[in-house]
Design an enzyme around this catalytic site. Structure first.
Site, PDB file in Angstrom:
ATOM      1  N   GLU A  22     -19.403  20.584  39.607  1.00 18.33           N
ATOM      2  CA  GLU A  22     -19.592  19.233  39.076  1.00 18.33           C
ATOM      3  C   GLU A  22     -21.072  18.857  39.041  1.00 18.33           C
ATOM      4  O   GLU A  22     -21.529  18.190  38.102  1.00 18.33           O
ATOM      5  CB  GLU A  22     -18.799  18.231  39.912  1.00 18.33           C
ATOM      6  N   GLU A  53     -10.151  22.908  44.151  1.00 12.79           N
ATOM      7  CA  GLU A  53      -9.607  21.724  44.820  1.00 12.79           C
ATOM      8  C   GLU A  53      -8.084  21.716  44.854  1.00 12.79           C
ATOM      9  O   GLU A  53      -7.472  21.209  45.797  1.00 12.79           O
ATOM     10  CB  GLU A  53     -10.111  20.447  44.135  1.00 12.79           C
TER      11      GLU A  53
END
Length: 261
Positions: free
Chosen positions: A112, A132
């Protein structure tokens, strides 16, 4: 300080920001706040033109959130600082080019962070993932950004399965600009940064604001804002010495001298 989690190097109008938190360069709240302050200072310094984001070592770029720090009390909804996680993805008004130089494993919040940059260079051994899902949580920023950057089905596969991409596949899907050897990575990043440093800063600023603000606008609405000089950076550009310099340099068949005003 030798144990500082962030190291910076400044040369001319280029700022190199190195994440250095052994063993894996994971980011805790304190590091994120430092990164936000570094990038805010870069944003606000008129002499700074381009930033490079990289990390220490050859194994890890960044795995994202420091889970050990979280287990020790860092709240996932804590204070990440002025720029949000990693100092970049929520920093307002950052209208200068930022290059990511990925030197190893880049996953979770590390990916990210890379997606928050404008261009991504990767060493040939770099790998990318959004794991995740395996921890029962959501890759929040990546869920917003990645399906807009690469084919939808590839992005959803990464989000749903957590599978890893090597540098070649990441380049093939378009979120890595260029692959280099690990030895050449920083030389290539600095070569690109110097090219951008020599470019017109007011034009770069206008490009970044238009791209950012137009993302959720209809085409004609965005175009009308440009032609009416409603975007602040566009208005600054259209009334600048640099714009006139560009016209003059072209007509005089010489290289322009950009002053950023």
């Amino acid at each position: 300080m030798s144990d500082a989690p962030i190291r910076t190097r400044r040369e001319g109008g280029i700022l190199e920001v190195t994440l250095d938190r052994p063993k894996a360069n994971a980011i805790d709240l304190a590091t994120s706040r430092i990164m936000g302050d570094v990038f805010a200072e870069f944003r606000d310094d008129p002499d700074m033109r381009v930033a490079i984001v990289t990390a220490a070592g050859e194994k890890f770029f960044c795995p994202g959130w420091d889970l050990k720090a979280a287990a020790g009390g860092d709240a996932v909804d804590g204070d990440y600082g002025v720029g949000g996680f990693g100092g970049l993805q929520e920093l307002p008004g950052l209208n200068k080019p930022v290059i990511a130089a990925i030197n190893g494993i880049c996953c979770g919040g590390g990916l990210e962070l890379a997606l928050s940059c404008d261009m991504i260079l990767a060493a040939e051994h770099a790998t990318f993932a959004l794991p995740e899902i395996r921890s029962g949580t959501v890759a929040d920023a990546a869920s917003i950004k990645l399906p807009k950057r690469i084919p939808y089905h590839i992005a959803m596969e990464m989000l749903f399965t957590g599978r890893w991409l090597d540098a070649e596949e990441a380049h093939r899907w378009g979120f890595v600009n260029r692959i280099t050897t690990k030895e050449a990575l920083m030389d290539e990043a600095w070569k690109l940064a110097r090219h951008l440093e020599a470019g017109p800063p007011l034009v770069f600023a206008a490009i970044k604001e238009v791209v950012r603000e137009a993302e959720n606008m209809k085409f004609q609405d965005a175009l009308d804002k440009i032609t009416s000089r409603t975007f602040e950076t566009v208005d600054t550009l259209y009334g600048s010495e640099d714009m006139l310099e560009g016209f003059n340099a072209f007509s005089e068949k010489r290289d322009p001298v950009w002053k950023g005003r």
